[in-house]
Design an enzyme around this catalytic site. Structure first.
Site, short mmCIF file in Angstrom:
data_model
loop_
_atom_site.label_atom_id
_atom_site.label_comp_id
_atom_site.label_asym_id
_atom_site.label_seq_id
_atom_site.Cartn_x
_atom_site.Cartn_y
_atom_site.Cartn_z
N ARG A 233 0.84 -1.18 0.00
CA ARG A 233 0.00 0.00 0.00
C ARG A 233 0.88 1.24 0.00
O ARG A 233 2.07 1.19 0.34
CB ARG A 233 -0.91 0.01 1.22
CG ARG A 233 -2.01 -1.04 1.18
CD ARG A 233 -2.78 -1.11 2.48
NE ARG A 233 -3.52 0.11 2.78
CZ ARG A 233 -4.23 0.30 3.88
NH1 ARG A 233 -4.28 -0.65 4.82
NH2 ARG A 233 -4.88 1.44 4.07
N HIS A 234 0.31 2.35 -0.39
CA HIS A 234 0.99 3.64 -0.29
C HIS A 234 1.31 3.93 1.18
O HIS A 234 0.78 3.27 2.09
CB HIS A 234 0.08 4.73 -0.83
CG HIS A 234 -1.30 4.70 -0.21
ND1 HIS A 234 -1.56 5.20 1.04
CD2 HIS A 234 -2.46 4.16 -0.66
CE1 HIS A 234 -2.83 5.00 1.34
NE2 HIS A 234 -3.41 4.37 0.33
N ASN A 240 -6.03 8.61 5.86
CA ASN A 240 -5.75 7.47 6.75
C ASN A 240 -5.66 7.94 8.20
O ASN A 240 -6.23 7.33 9.11
CB ASN A 240 -4.45 6.78 6.37
CG ASN A 240 -4.53 5.97 5.09
OD1 ASN A 240 -3.56 5.89 4.33
ND2 ASN A 240 -5.67 5.34 4.82
N ARG A 288 -1.58 9.83 -3.21
CA ARG A 288 -0.84 9.11 -2.18
C ARG A 288 -0.03 7.95 -2.76
O ARG A 288 1.08 7.65 -2.30
CB ARG A 288 -1.79 8.61 -1.09
CG ARG A 288 -2.98 7.78 -1.59
CD ARG A 288 -4.02 7.67 -0.48
NE ARG A 288 -5.17 6.82 -0.77
CZ ARG A 288 -6.25 7.22 -1.41
NH1 ARG A 288 -6.31 8.46 -1.89
NH2 ARG A 288 -7.27 6.39 -1.59
N GLU A 312 -8.21 3.31 -5.82
CA GLU A 312 -8.95 2.73 -4.71
C GLU A 312 -10.44 2.65 -5.04
O GLU A 312 -10.94 3.36 -5.92
CB GLU A 312 -8.71 3.56 -3.44
CG GLU A 312 -9.42 3.07 -2.18
CD GLU A 312 -9.04 1.64 -1.77
OE1 GLU A 312 -9.28 0.72 -2.56
OE2 GLU A 312 -8.51 1.47 -0.65
N HIS A 378 -3.69 0.33 -3.27
CA HIS A 378 -4.58 0.63 -2.16
C HIS A 378 -5.14 -0.66 -1.55
O HIS A 378 -5.08 -1.72 -2.16
CB HIS A 378 -5.72 1.52 -2.64
CG HIS A 378 -5.24 2.72 -3.40
ND1 HIS A 378 -4.98 3.92 -2.80
CD2 HIS A 378 -4.94 2.88 -4.72
CE1 HIS A 378 -4.55 4.79 -3.71
NE2 HIS A 378 -4.51 4.17 -4.88
#
Length: 448
Positions: A233-234, A240, A288, A312, A378
């Site tokens: 994931r980023h 987040n 991101r 995402e 994502h």
């Protein structure tokens, strides 16, 4: 999943000499169609033979002049066929009849039996052809020496016996011909190194239909070469940190630190192999993910491909809200999502089933690649990709654990997928192996 008539049933029959990758192809197709949401199952004739005749069958058992053994093997084929018919009569969508099926008579028997039971059945055959002796012997070493037929046998003894088994089958091998009037795909030299093209050579005859076309596209990208696949994931984003859904926020300071640590990780992983021709890297179009991938790209000195299919999940009218806010503003949607995250579609947004369809082209790209692949994306997207490689049941996809600041390294092999997870501390850069060389439980040969 694309819907099709529930009256419609599909059977894929495999054809070919031993060690031509038929079971590998069968399992890959089954995994692919199951991932798309179809109820699919492989019926391996060899497993029926092991159950009914035992595993102590040397090459003489496959001699076409051994009448007693011929009858026993035909009985096994018929039993597998009966079970396959029963499966389709219950709730199965697609069945794969995995065996050599090397004679006109065997294939005719199968076709007649199926037509008697299913008036609207669609059947097509896949014949795997390989005449490259190096590939054949490699297939024997990788798969056949580990099956129950050769338990406690010396590798050289087992290899020679299996080569003799192939010779027995060659005595009666009848390749599929157009005169049989059955739809078929001939897949040629799937395991051979091909330098001028990354696609497989195929011959098609009278193959039509939605699922059939998807299988053809899938087979074009298939190969047997192991290579690592990395998912991450980023880094942590602003949303987040605020526990908000969706959005296109940038990385937090912690997320930026992770991006730099991720670049360091891949630099250590690949060492001096940092060449554009030796790596493929994919990411989404969201800030991101792009920020994270750019750090890695700069560190490795390679380019990456940003594709919208890796964005995402679209949260629709819930975009930018916390789950608490969703529960307060859209209580019915909140409860519906809790009941079934797989099929729930955000209003004006997407469901996990939508995502699976969206990332299908990415699966093709990863399958076709013979060099390492990095995907930085994502949570929901990586859940879908991860489920494919580990053969997770589709209802499990929304709950798969894909945490922030971890790298998941997968190495697909013939019948399994090795996994290593690395937790990277964004602040210190410390790397902790979570599931060192863990392998998802490999099914026994009686379950293949």
């Amino acid at each position: 999943m694309q819907q099709f008539s529930k009256k419609q049933k599909i059977v894929i029959g495999m054809v070919g000499l031993p060690a031509r990758g038929k079971t590998y192809i069968s399992r890959k197709i089954c995994r692919y169609l199951s991932w798309l949401g179809y109820k699919c199952k492989v019926f391996n004739i060899g497993n029926y033979r092991r159950q009914l005749c035992g595993t102590d069958c040397d090459s003489n058992f496959f001699d076409p002049k051994n009448n007693e053994a011929v009858k026993a093997r035909d009985d096994c084929a018929k039993l597998a066929l009966k079970d396959m018919v029963d499966y389709l009569k219950e709730d199965g969508d697609v069945s794969i009849y995995d065996g050599t099926n090397t004679t006109h008579a065997r294939r005719e028997m199968v076709m007649l039996t199926l037509k008697e039971n299913f008036p609207e059945l669609q059947v097509f055959w896949i014949e795997s052809i390989c005449n490259d002796q190096d590939v054949i012997e490699r297939n024997i070493r990788l798969t056949k020496l580990n099956n129950p037929d050769y338990k406690d046998k010396e590798p050289e003894v087992a290899t020679n016996d299996f080569l003799n088994r192939i010779q027995m089958y060659q005595q009666q091998y009848q390749p599929i011909e157009e005169a049989e009037n059955i739809p078929f795909i001939k897949l040629i030299d799937i395991g051979r190194e091909v330098h001028h093209s990354s696609y497989n050579q195929m011959i098609l005859y009278n193959v039509r239909g939605y699922i059939q076309s998807k299988v053809i596209s899938f087979l074009m990208n298939l190969h047997i070469y192991p290579r690592p696949i990395f998912f991450s994931r980023h880094g942590e984003s602003v949303y987040n940190s605020q526990h908000k859904v969706g959005g296109d926020s940038e990385l937090t300071e912690l997320g930026q630190q992770y991006a730099r640590r991720l670049g360091e990780f891949f630099e250590q992983e690949f060492g001096d192999q940092k060449d554009q021709k030796d790596l493929k890297m994919y990411t989404s179009t969201m800030q991101r993910a792009l920020q994270t991938t750019t750090e890695v790209s700069n560190r490795l000195g390679i380019e990456f491909l940003s594709v919208k299919s890796l964005d995402e999940i679209n949260a629709g009218i819930c975009d930018g809200l916390t789950y608490q806010q969703i529960a307060e503003k859209f209580p019915e949607d909140y409860e519906e999502r809790k009941m079934n995250k797989l099929t729930y579609r955000y209003p004006r947004g997407e469901s996990y089933l939508d995502l699976i369809s969206r990332v299908e082209p990415v699966i093709f790209e990863i399958e076709r690649s013979r060099i390492p692949v990095i995907v930085i994306a994502h949570q929901a997207i990586l859940r879908c990709l991860y489920a494919y490689f580990h053969e997770h049941d589709i209802p499990d996809v929304p709950s798969l654990n894909i945490p922030l600041h971890h790298v998941i390294k997968l190495v697909p092999s013939t019948y399994s997928c090795k996994e290593v997870r690395i937790n990277i501390d964004p602040i210190t850069g410390k790397q902790e192996i979570i599931d060192h060389t863990q392998m998802k439980k490999t099914r026994s040969f009686l379950e293949l």
